[in-house]
Design a protein around this motif. Structure first.
Motif, mmCIF file in Angstrom:
data_model
loop_
_atom_site.group_PDB
_atom_site.id
_atom_site.type_symbol
_atom_site.label_atom_id
_atom_site.label_comp_id
_atom_site.label_asym_id
_atom_site.label_seq_id
_atom_site.Cartn_x
_atom_site.Cartn_y
_atom_site.Cartn_z
ATOM 1 N N PRO A 40 -35.169 -22.732 -48.028
ATOM 2 C CA PRO A 40 -35.363 -23.871 -46.734
ATOM 3 C C PRO A 40 -36.630 -23.432 -46.239
ATOM 4 O O PRO A 40 -36.987 -22.233 -45.989
ATOM 5 C CB PRO A 40 -34.053 -23.564 -46.127
ATOM 6 N N ALA A 41 -37.298 -24.366 -45.476
ATOM 7 C CA ALA A 41 -38.249 -24.220 -44.581
ATOM 8 C C ALA A 41 -38.253 -24.978 -43.458
ATOM 9 O O ALA A 41 -38.032 -26.345 -43.568
ATOM 10 C CB ALA A 41 -39.750 -24.175 -45.522
ATOM 11 N N GLU A 42 -38.723 -24.623 -42.409
ATOM 12 C CA GLU A 42 -39.097 -25.730 -41.133
ATOM 13 C C GLU A 42 -40.391 -25.608 -40.705
ATOM 14 O O GLU A 42 -40.911 -24.465 -40.516
ATOM 15 C CB GLU A 42 -38.270 -25.132 -40.145
ATOM 16 N N VAL A 43 -41.052 -26.705 -40.605
ATOM 17 C CA VAL A 43 -42.363 -26.916 -40.335
ATOM 18 C C VAL A 43 -42.725 -27.877 -39.137
ATOM 19 O O VAL A 43 -42.006 -28.635 -38.917
ATOM 20 C CB VAL A 43 -43.367 -27.444 -41.389
ATOM 21 N N TYR A 44 -43.796 -27.457 -38.551
ATOM 22 C CA TYR A 44 -44.245 -28.390 -37.476
ATOM 23 C C TYR A 44 -45.381 -29.120 -38.254
ATOM 24 O O TYR A 44 -46.186 -28.637 -38.994
ATOM 25 C CB TYR A 44 -44.636 -27.857 -36.217
ATOM 26 N N TYR A 45 -45.663 -30.375 -37.727
ATOM 27 C CA TYR A 45 -46.578 -31.165 -38.473
ATOM 28 C C TYR A 45 -47.387 -32.256 -37.980
ATOM 29 O O TYR A 45 -46.977 -32.628 -36.722
ATOM 30 C CB TYR A 45 -45.945 -31.729 -39.882
ATOM 31 N N THR A 46 -48.474 -32.726 -38.624
ATOM 32 C CA THR A 46 -49.178 -33.899 -38.288
ATOM 33 C C THR A 46 -49.283 -34.818 -39.464
ATOM 34 O O THR A 46 -49.114 -34.363 -40.574
ATOM 35 C CB THR A 46 -50.555 -33.575 -37.779
ATOM 36 N N THR A 47 -49.514 -36.048 -39.281
ATOM 37 C CA THR A 47 -49.742 -36.909 -40.206
ATOM 38 C C THR A 47 -51.200 -37.340 -40.501
ATOM 39 O O THR A 47 -52.182 -37.267 -39.803
ATOM 40 C CB THR A 47 -48.971 -38.198 -40.191
ATOM 41 N N HIS A 48 -51.457 -37.529 -41.719
ATOM 42 C CA HIS A 48 -52.712 -38.375 -42.112
ATOM 43 C C HIS A 48 -52.460 -39.596 -43.115
ATOM 44 O O HIS A 48 -51.586 -39.555 -43.988
ATOM 45 C CB HIS A 48 -53.765 -37.215 -43.122
ATOM 46 N N LYS A 49 -53.096 -40.680 -42.760
ATOM 47 C CA LYS A 49 -52.970 -41.786 -43.587
ATOM 48 C C LYS A 49 -54.337 -42.334 -44.071
ATOM 49 O O LYS A 49 -55.256 -42.175 -43.430
ATOM 50 C CB LYS A 49 -52.309 -43.094 -42.883
ATOM 51 N N GLY A 50 -54.525 -42.402 -45.462
ATOM 52 C CA GLY A 50 -55.871 -42.990 -46.189
ATOM 53 C C GLY A 50 -56.078 -41.852 -47.032
ATOM 54 O O GLY A 50 -55.214 -40.937 -47.454
ATOM 55 N N ALA A 51 -57.390 -41.894 -47.516
ATOM 56 C CA ALA A 51 -57.947 -41.168 -48.793
ATOM 57 C C ALA A 51 -57.679 -39.950 -48.707
ATOM 58 O O ALA A 51 -58.010 -39.419 -47.618
ATOM 59 C CB ALA A 51 -59.285 -41.691 -49.266
ATOM 60 N N TYR A 52 -57.448 -39.042 -49.622
ATOM 61 C CA TYR A 52 -57.377 -37.708 -49.701
ATOM 62 C C TYR A 52 -58.402 -36.960 -49.341
ATOM 63 O O TYR A 52 -58.544 -35.869 -48.535
ATOM 64 C CB TYR A 52 -56.611 -37.078 -51.083
ATOM 65 N N GLU A 53 -59.619 -37.437 -49.637
ATOM 66 C CA GLU A 53 -60.987 -36.646 -49.571
ATOM 67 C C GLU A 53 -61.420 -36.789 -47.920
ATOM 68 O O GLU A 53 -62.128 -35.979 -47.576
ATOM 69 C CB GLU A 53 -62.072 -37.493 -50.301
ATOM 70 N N ASN A 54 -60.585 -37.520 -47.154
ATOM 71 C CA ASN A 54 -60.789 -37.366 -45.448
ATOM 72 C C ASN A 54 -59.733 -36.701 -45.005
ATOM 73 O O ASN A 54 -59.765 -36.718 -43.676
ATOM 74 C CB ASN A 54 -60.755 -39.042 -45.172
ATOM 75 N N ILE A 55 -59.005 -35.759 -45.592
ATOM 76 C CA ILE A 55 -57.782 -35.083 -45.138
ATOM 77 C C ILE A 55 -58.722 -34.000 -44.309
ATOM 78 O O ILE A 55 -57.677 -33.395 -43.361
ATOM 79 C CB ILE A 55 -56.961 -34.711 -46.272
ATOM 80 N N GLY A 56 -59.409 -33.465 -44.542
ATOM 81 C CA GLY A 56 -60.277 -32.461 -43.784
ATOM 82 C C GLY A 56 -60.407 -32.363 -42.209
ATOM 83 O O GLY A 56 -60.080 -31.660 -41.546
ATOM 84 N N ALA A 57 -60.783 -33.726 -41.981
ATOM 85 C CA ALA A 57 -60.883 -34.175 -40.572
ATOM 86 C C ALA A 57 -59.279 -34.139 -39.883
ATOM 87 O O ALA A 57 -59.299 -33.606 -38.625
ATOM 88 C CB ALA A 57 -61.381 -35.673 -40.427
ATOM 89 N N SER A 58 -58.519 -34.341 -40.460
ATOM 90 C CA SER A 58 -57.260 -34.615 -39.656
ATOM 91 C C SER A 58 -56.526 -32.991 -39.764
ATOM 92 O O SER A 58 -55.944 -32.691 -38.700
ATOM 93 C CB SER A 58 -55.927 -35.336 -40.929
ATOM 94 N N TRP A 59 -57.093 -32.376 -40.655
ATOM 95 C CA TRP A 59 -56.641 -30.777 -40.659
ATOM 96 C C TRP A 59 -57.497 -30.258 -39.440
ATOM 97 O O TRP A 59 -56.707 -29.277 -38.630
ATOM 98 C CB TRP A 59 -56.907 -30.055 -42.065
ATOM 99 N N GLU A 60 -58.427 -30.357 -39.352
ATOM 100 C CA GLU A 60 -59.339 -29.760 -38.230
ATOM 101 C C GLU A 60 -58.820 -30.151 -36.844
ATOM 102 O O GLU A 60 -58.633 -29.419 -35.998
ATOM 103 C CB GLU A 60 -60.853 -30.280 -38.300
ATOM 104 N N ASN A 61 -58.364 -31.415 -36.592
ATOM 105 C CA ASN A 61 -57.681 -31.898 -35.420
ATOM 106 C C ASN A 61 -56.349 -31.290 -35.173
ATOM 107 O O ASN A 61 -56.203 -30.805 -34.018
ATOM 108 C CB ASN A 61 -57.416 -33.548 -35.337
ATOM 109 N N PHE A 62 -55.555 -31.217 -36.231
ATOM 110 C CA PHE A 62 -54.393 -30.481 -36.372
ATOM 111 C C PHE A 62 -54.487 -29.067 -35.706
ATOM 112 O O PHE A 62 -53.885 -28.446 -35.029
ATOM 113 C CB PHE A 62 -53.817 -30.461 -37.543
ATOM 114 N N GLN A 63 -55.517 -28.216 -36.564
ATOM 115 C CA GLN A 63 -55.939 -26.910 -36.150
ATOM 116 C C GLN A 63 -56.048 -26.838 -34.773
ATOM 117 O O GLN A 63 -55.512 -25.784 -34.163
ATOM 118 C CB GLN A 63 -56.818 -26.353 -37.145
#
Length: 197
Positions: A40-63
């Motif tokens: 089992p694992a519990e996480v806190y998270y954010t979402t990203h909708k759209g192409a995978y190649e743009n996921i880096g920007a969502s990660w930077e905002n999350f960080q």
């Protein structure tokens, strides 16, 4: 004639370097799939909708968001809710950090800022791929998921999501983990789907 010779040598050199780099990245490595459990694992998270190649920007905002509450490291993973053949603009991804290892005070701060999600223990298919640099995030899935798909088709098994495990953001990471639950109801991930509504 000499010019053509130099062009030929240059082309051959580039091809050799390209092959060597592909080998360094793990391109020729055989992927071994095993039966594993995750959670089992519990996480806190954010979402990203759209192409995978743009996921880096969502990660930077999350960080930036989790660093803003004093968290200095994220034991990271991503949950991919849609199959790769989904239209790019409709792809839904969940970027998460595990709560495990955080102090009670840190957890309190996290829970005041982020949604959390609990994953029960799940059985499924697991594999790993060497991490060399950011290009590994693009190469690894092209090597791992076809192997998963071969097994799923051969066994007429169904999966609900794909999970990629990246590890600590402040530590040296040498591999990317992959997991696909088998026989796990999509209902388990319903709250993540609702986060996109």
């Amino acid at each position: 004639m000499n010019k053509l010779k130099y062009i030929g040598i240059s082309i051959v050199t580039l091809i050799v370097l390209g092959i060597a780099f592909y080998g360094y990245m793990g391109g020729f490595q055989q992927v071994t799939v095993s039966r594993e459990s995750f959670g089992p694992a519990e996480v806190y998270y954010t979402t990203h909708k759209g192409a995978y190649e743009n996921i880096g920007a969502s990660w930077e905002n999350f960080q930036k968001d989790w660093e803003s509450v004093g968290i200095t490291d994220c034991d990271s993973l991503a949950i991919y809710l849609d199959s790769p053949d989904t239209e790019p603009e409709k792809l839904r991804s969940v970027l998460g950090c595990r709560l495990e290892g955080l102090s009670p005070e840190q957890k309190k701060q996290i829970e005041g800022k982020f949604k959390t999600f609990y994953m029960p223990k799940m059985n499924g298919l697991g594999a790993s791929f060497p991490f060399k640099n950011f290009l590994s995030y693009f190469l690894a899935p092209t090597k791992v998921y076809p192997k998963f798909q071969e097994i799923l088709v051969a066994e007429t098994a169904e999966t609900s999501v794909a999970i990629e495990i990246y590890g600590g953001s402040s530590k040296t990471v040498d591999k990317i983990g992959f997991f696909m639950p088998v026989g796990v109801s999509r209902e388990v991930f319903k709250s993540l789907e609702e986060a996109f509504q």
